[in-house]
Design a protein around this motif. Structure first.
Motif, short mmCIF file in Angstrom:
data_model
loop_
_atom_site.label_atom_id
_atom_site.label_comp_id
_atom_site.label_asym_id
_atom_site.label_seq_id
_atom_site.Cartn_x
_atom_site.Cartn_y
_atom_site.Cartn_z
N HIS A 155 0.86 -1.19 0.00
CA HIS A 155 0.00 0.00 0.00
C HIS A 155 0.89 1.24 0.00
CE1 HIS A 155 -3.90 -2.02 0.92
NE2 HIS A 155 -3.10 -2.94 1.43
N LEU A 156 0.75 2.07 -1.01
CA LEU A 156 1.51 3.32 -1.13
C LEU A 156 0.52 4.47 -1.01
CD1 LEU A 156 3.74 2.31 -4.17
CD2 LEU A 156 4.43 2.36 -1.77
N GLY A 157 0.30 4.92 0.20
CA GLY A 157 -0.70 5.98 0.41
C GLY A 157 -2.10 5.43 0.23
N GLU A 158 -2.97 6.21 -0.38
CA GLU A 158 -4.36 5.82 -0.58
C GLU A 158 -4.50 4.92 -1.81
OE1 GLU A 158 -6.51 6.59 1.68
OE2 GLU A 158 -5.12 7.88 2.78
N GLY A 159 -5.63 4.24 -1.89
CA GLY A 159 -5.90 3.43 -3.07
C GLY A 159 -5.57 1.97 -2.88
N ASP A 160 -5.76 1.22 -3.95
CA ASP A 160 -5.54 -0.21 -3.91
C ASP A 160 -4.06 -0.54 -3.79
OD1 ASP A 160 -8.27 -0.64 -4.20
OD2 ASP A 160 -8.14 -0.69 -6.39
N PRO A 161 -3.74 -1.71 -3.21
CA PRO A 161 -2.33 -2.11 -3.11
C PRO A 161 -1.77 -2.55 -4.46
CG PRO A 161 -3.75 -3.87 -2.32
CD PRO A 161 -4.65 -2.70 -2.59
N TYR A 162 -0.45 -2.53 -4.54
CA TYR A 162 0.25 -2.96 -5.75
C TYR A 162 0.89 -4.32 -5.51
CZ TYR A 162 -0.13 1.94 -7.17
OH TYR A 162 -0.61 3.19 -7.51
N SER A 163 1.00 -5.10 -6.58
CA SER A 163 1.67 -6.39 -6.50
C SER A 163 3.18 -6.17 -6.36
CB SER A 163 1.40 -7.21 -7.77
OG SER A 163 0.02 -7.45 -7.92
N ALA A 164 3.83 -7.10 -5.65
CA ALA A 164 5.26 -6.97 -5.41
C ALA A 164 5.89 -8.34 -5.21
CB ALA A 164 5.51 -6.09 -4.18
N VAL A 165 7.19 -8.39 -5.36
CA VAL A 165 7.96 -9.59 -5.06
C VAL A 165 9.09 -9.21 -4.12
CG1 VAL A 165 9.52 -9.36 -7.05
CG2 VAL A 165 9.11 -11.62 -6.06
N SER A 186 4.58 10.25 -9.31
CA SER A 186 3.35 10.56 -8.56
C SER A 186 3.18 9.69 -7.32
CB SER A 186 2.12 10.37 -9.47
OG SER A 186 1.90 8.99 -9.76
N VAL A 187 4.00 8.67 -7.17
CA VAL A 187 3.85 7.74 -6.05
C VAL A 187 4.23 8.45 -4.75
CG1 VAL A 187 4.71 5.59 -5.04
CG2 VAL A 187 4.26 5.73 -7.50
N ASP A 188 3.42 8.26 -3.73
CA ASP A 188 3.65 8.89 -2.42
C ASP A 188 4.55 8.00 -1.57
OD1 ASP A 188 3.59 10.26 -0.05
OD2 ASP A 188 1.49 9.81 0.42
N LEU A 189 5.80 8.43 -1.40
CA LEU A 189 6.73 7.72 -0.53
C LEU A 189 7.09 8.54 0.71
CD1 LEU A 189 9.19 6.06 -3.08
CD2 LEU A 189 7.28 5.01 -1.87
N SER A 190 6.23 9.52 1.02
CA SER A 190 6.49 10.36 2.19
C SER A 190 6.22 9.61 3.49
CB SER A 190 5.62 11.63 2.13
OG SER A 190 4.24 11.29 2.16
N ARG A 191 5.42 8.54 3.38
CA ARG A 191 5.14 7.70 4.54
C ARG A 191 5.65 6.29 4.28
NH1 ARG A 191 -1.19 8.44 4.88
NH2 ARG A 191 -0.87 8.40 2.62
N PRO A 192 5.96 5.53 5.32
CA PRO A 192 6.42 4.16 5.11
C PRO A 192 5.34 3.33 4.40
CG PRO A 192 6.90 4.86 7.35
CD PRO A 192 6.03 5.92 6.75
N PRO A 193 5.67 2.66 3.31
CA PRO A 193 4.70 1.78 2.67
C PRO A 193 4.26 0.67 3.61
CG PRO A 193 6.60 2.18 1.24
CD PRO A 193 6.95 2.71 2.59
N VAL A 194 3.02 0.25 3.46
CA VAL A 194 2.49 -0.86 4.26
C VAL A 194 2.59 -2.13 3.43
CG1 VAL A 194 0.48 -1.79 5.45
CG2 VAL A 194 0.96 0.68 5.53
#
Length: 295
Positions: A155-165, A186-194
Motif C-alpha cells: 500500500h503506497l498511500g491511498e488506493g488499492d495495493p500494488y503487486s510486489a515480489v 506521482s507515487v507517495d513515498l512520504s510515509r512508510p509503505p504498508v
C-alpha cells in the motif's frame, strides 16, 4: 585521519546521492551507540546522512560472525541506518567505504574484500567508481513468487495495493511492479509503505518503472530512513525482480538503473550472484567535539 582526545573525525561521502557519515575507529575503541549514530545522521542537529558507517578493523567487530571474516577482510563496514539501527549492509555504502579505505591508505589494491553483517563482499575499482559483488540473492518466498509472480501486496498511500515480489540480498527488499498508467513520480513515498504480509524485520520498498530493454527507473523508501536518492542493494533487487518477471535471469545480463541521484549498473552473475557498479564521492572531512555527542 583519526580521533583525538576530545574530537571526533568524520568524512562525508555519497554514492548516487545516497549519503553517509564515515567515522574512523581504527583501534576499535570508539563504538557507536544507536543514539550517537542517529545524531550524526540528523540533517538539522548533526552532520546529516542516510546512514553512518564506522570504519573499524574486522577483528574488533562486536559480532562473532563478523569477526570470523577477519582472515579475508581487514576492515568492517559497521553500517547504521539514519535512525541508529544496525543494518546488514548497504550497496552504495560499500563503494563509498572502499573509496575511503583507498584514499586513507588502509587498502592499496584495486580489488579487496570488506566485511559486512551480510558477509564478506569483494570490491574492485571500476573507472571513476567502484563495483561490488553483493553475493547471492534469493526470493524471500520462492513458492509464492514462482506460482503467482508476486508474494506481497504494498500500500503506497491511498488506493488499492500494488503487486510486489520480495528479494533478499543480505538485507530485505520488496519490489513493486508499477502499472503502466501510474506515473513513477506521482507515487507517495512520504510515509512508510504498508507491506502485507508484514516482513518480520521490516523491508526496503522499491517502486520500478521499465524504460526499455535492460533499463529501469526506480524510487525507494528505505527502512529506518525514508525515501532516499538511491539504494544500491535496492537497485539490484529491482533488476532481479524485473528479470524474474520477464522470465530471463540470464547470467551476464546487465541492467541500467536510474535513481533520483544518478545511474547505477547491475550485472547478474552465476549462481544467483549480482554485481553493483557506480560512483563513489568523498565530499568533505571535518571534526566535531565529542562533548556534542549523546552520552
Amino acid at each position: 585521519m583519526g580521533r583525538m582526545a576530545d574530537v571526533l573525525a568524520f568524512t562525508k561521502g555519497h554514492g548516487t546521492e545516497n549519503d553517509f557519515v564515515l567515522v574512523p575507529d581504527l583501534d576499535g575503541t570508539l563504538g557507536l551507540s544507536p543514539a550517537r549514530a542517529a545524531f550524526l545522521a540528523d540533517r538539522r542537529a548533526g552532520i546529516g546522512g542516510d546512514g553512518v558507517i564506522r570504519v573499524v578493523p574486522t577483528a574488533h567487530a562486536d559480532e562473532d560472525d563478523v569477526r570470523a571474516q577477519a582472515e579475508q577482510a581487514r576492515w568492517f563496514m559497521d553500517y547504521r541506518n539514519a535512525d541508529g539501527s544496525a543494518a546488514e549492509m548497504c550497496g552504495n555504502g560499500t563503494r563509498v567505504f572502499a573509496a575511503y579505505l583507498r584514499r586513507e591508505g588502509l587498502e592499496s589494491a584495486d580489488e579487496f574484500v570488506i566485511a559486512t553483517r551480510a558477509g564478506a563482499k569483494r570490491v574492485r575499482a571500476d573507472g571513476d567508481g567502484w563495483a561490488v559483488e553483493l553475493g547471492p540473492w534469493r526470493l524471500t518466498d520462492p513458492a509464492a513468487s514462482e506460482r503467482d509472480g508476486v508474494d506481497a501486496l504494498v500500500h503506497l498511500g491511498e488506493g488499492d495495493p500494488y503487486s510486489a515480489v520480495s528479494v533478499d540480498l543480505g538485507n530485505p527488499h520488496t519490489v513493486v511492479a508499477l502499472p503502466e498508467e501510474v506515473d513513477l513520480e506521482s507515487v507517495d513515498l512520504s510515509r512508510p509503505p504498508v507491506v502485507r504480509p508484514e516482513p518480520p524485520h521490516g523491508t526496503n520498498v522499491e517502486v520500478v518503472r521499465p524504460i526499455g530493454p535492460g533499463h529501469i527507473a526506480m524510487r525507494v523508501h528505505e527502512r529506518g530512513v525514508g525515501e532516499t536518492r538511491s539504494c544500491g542493494t535496492g537497485a539490484c533487487a529491482a533488476a532481479v525482480a524485473t528479470s524474474f518477471w520477464a522470465g530471463s535471469l540470464d547470467t551476464g545480463s546487465t541492467w541500467t538503473v536510474d535513481v533520483a541521484g544518478g545511474r547505477l549498473t547491475v550485472r547478474l552473475l552465476a549462481d544467483h550472484g549480482v554485481e553493483l557498479a557506480g560512483p563513489a564521492v568523498l565530499v568533505a572531512d571535518g571534526t566535531l567535539p565529542l562533548a556534542t555527542l549523546p552520552a
